[in-house]
Design an enzyme around this catalytic site. Structure first.
Site, PDB file in Angstrom:
ATOM      1  CB  SER A 126      -0.186 -19.403 -44.927  1.00 17.68           C
ATOM      2  OG  SER A 126      -0.102 -20.492 -45.816  1.00 17.68           O
ATOM      3  CG  ASP A 163       7.166 -19.311 -47.896  1.00 20.18           C
ATOM      4  OD1 ASP A 163       6.960 -20.535 -48.028  1.00 20.18           O
ATOM      5  OD2 ASP A 163       6.264 -18.462 -47.767  1.00 20.18           O
ATOM      6  CG  HIS A 171       5.071 -20.360 -44.786  1.00 15.44           C
ATOM      7  ND1 HIS A 171       4.631 -19.859 -45.992  1.00 15.44           N
ATOM      8  CD2 HIS A 171       3.956 -20.774 -44.129  1.00 15.44           C
ATOM      9  CE1 HIS A 171       3.317 -19.972 -46.064  1.00 15.44           C
ATOM     10  NE2 HIS A 171       2.882 -20.514 -44.945  1.00 15.44           N
TER      11      HIS A 171
END
Length: 438
Positions: A142, A374, A395
């Site tokens: 991320s 994602d 994700h």
């Protein structure tokens, strides 16, 4: 703190060694004398001295814990490559606090975080007697994945390669594309969605909007456990965004929890025995609502206002959620909480893209790994040269420990990552003595 010995803390078979490093509060102003203590962990369980590489796992918008060096794909890669494992917590998140324990948000930025990384790299090189050109590979997921890619971009003499998982390297103010991906997932039978599910979700949020516009606010407050009826425009916008987050989270983290998945969500939203689509929405919100960490949420909001944007608006027919989820509403938080006007947010996002290169950073030896499910993959380098796009994956799914039910595409991506990670330094390191005190 004394360095680890074999079999002791941080030694073979022991728990990771926890340490802290005194970092400049501002790396770019040598007249600023204040500092902060940044936490890190090191594990030498798999390290093949002296030539084994260093795998550095970066923290992002939440605190870290020693467990990040005990399980997960990075740990498995460390085992396979004989690596010294390290994890560095992001400044101000978790236990890495500033002077007096309260963060001075002027010094919270990705640029300061990258400078922290460079200082940490030099510290470990000295403390563990490594060669200056020892192989270092950065990993992150991320926001931390973007940091890993940017570390390779900005410090190619310090970082040999990077693996950036679910990394949004392109900043964007209006991230309407997030909800487009969520919408497609809710209608996708391969992950448990269906066109019927998407229609039910859209009908439920249309009914919620009708109640908000019709001033049936006391009932909405009861249905969604609000502290008070959402009479102010900002309250209605925040409520609509929070309810949409339940669906966004189920897509983004599909299957991390058995009950929190596209399939489970769509079963609930298409169950006629639960009443109208609106009543199903109320029930799903109560079942899947997750509490948000207040402190970390404020810190991350500041970074979005000053660097990234990332505001998922719902402004067109492709979005099934509330029309109260507007860009204006989300930008108003920057002004209300930090005094940052929308024009300054836009200027900050433009600078971030200019500084790092947006979706086309001028670097190499960076592997971008993304899940097609994602929503963040649309801001990353997903597929093509330098990237892996994993069908049906969510994700940061590649970073999780392997599970028996992992799809073949995810297992293949992990194998591909292992093949891409460099094993040896550019030149032979000097012999490694016992580590000096940290």
């Amino acid at each position: 703190m004394a360095g680890p010995g074999a079999g002791g803390p941080g030694g073979r078979g022991g728990a990771p060694l926890e340490g802290s490093l005194l970092q400049p509060l501002d790396h770019f102003d040598r007249l600023e004398r204040r500092s902060l203590r940044q936490r890190y962990w090191i594990s030498r369980e798999f390290w093949q001295q002296p030539g084994g590489p260093v795998f550095l796992l970066l923290g992002g918008e939440s605190g870290l814990a020693p467990g990040v060096l005990s399980r997960g794909h990075v740990v498995e890669l460390g085992r396979a490559h004989g690596a010294l494992l390290a994890a560095l917590e992001h400044r101000f998140y978790g236990g890495s606090r500033g002077p007096g324990g309260d963060p001075d948000l002027r010094f919270l930025s990705s640029q300061q975080a990258l400078a922290d990384l460079a200082t940490f790299r030099l510290h470990v090189t000295s403390a563990w007697g490594l060669s200056p050109n020892h192989t270092w590979v950065c990993f992150g997921g991320s926001y931390a994945g973007a940091l890993a890619a940017w570390a390779r971009l900005k410090f190619p003499h310090l970082i040999s390669a990077a693996v950036a998982s679910s990394a949004p390297i392109r900043a964007q103010v209006d991230f309407a594309g997030y909800n487009h991906v969520v919408s497609a997932a809710l209608a996708d039978p391969t992950v448990g969605g269906s066109p019927e599910c998407l229609r039910a979700v859209a009908a439920a949020f249309a009914a919620l909007d009708g109640r908000l516009r019709g001033r049936r606010l006391a009932g909405v407050a009861r249905d969604f456990s609000s502290c008070r009826p959402p009479r102010e425009p900002g309250d209605r916008e925040l409520l609509a965004e929070n309810v949409a987050d339940v669906f966004a989270g189920a897509v983004q983290y599909n299957g991390y929890r058995p009950a929190d998945s596209v399939a489970a969500l769509c079963r609930a939203m298409t169950d006629g025995h639960r009443g109208s689509p609106y009543r199903r929405l109320v029930a799903v919100n109560k079942e899947l609502r997750r509490p948000k960490a207040g402190g970390s949420r404020r810190l991350w909001l500041f970074q979005t206002c000053t660097e990234f944007g990332f505001y998922p608006s719902c402004r067109d027919a492709a979005c099934p959620f509330s029309r109260f989820q507007t860009l204006r509403a989300q930008l108003s938080l920057c002004a209300d909480v930090f005094g940052i006007a929308p024009a300054r947010v836009r200027a900050a996002v433009a600078f971030t893209n200019a500084f790092y290169g947006a979706a086309h950073p001028g670097t190499h030896r960076v592997l971008f790994v993304n899940g097609a499910l994602d929503p963040w993959h649309v801001l990353s380098a997903a597929g093509g040269r330098g990237g892996l796009l994993i069908a049906g994956a969510s994700h940061c799914a590649d970073m999780a420990p392997p599970r028996p039910g992992d799809p073949p595409a995810l297992r293949a991506a992990r194998q591909g990552t292992q093949a891409c990670v460099p094993r040896t330094p550019v030149s032979a390191p000097t012999p490694v003595p016992s580590p000096r005190p940290l």
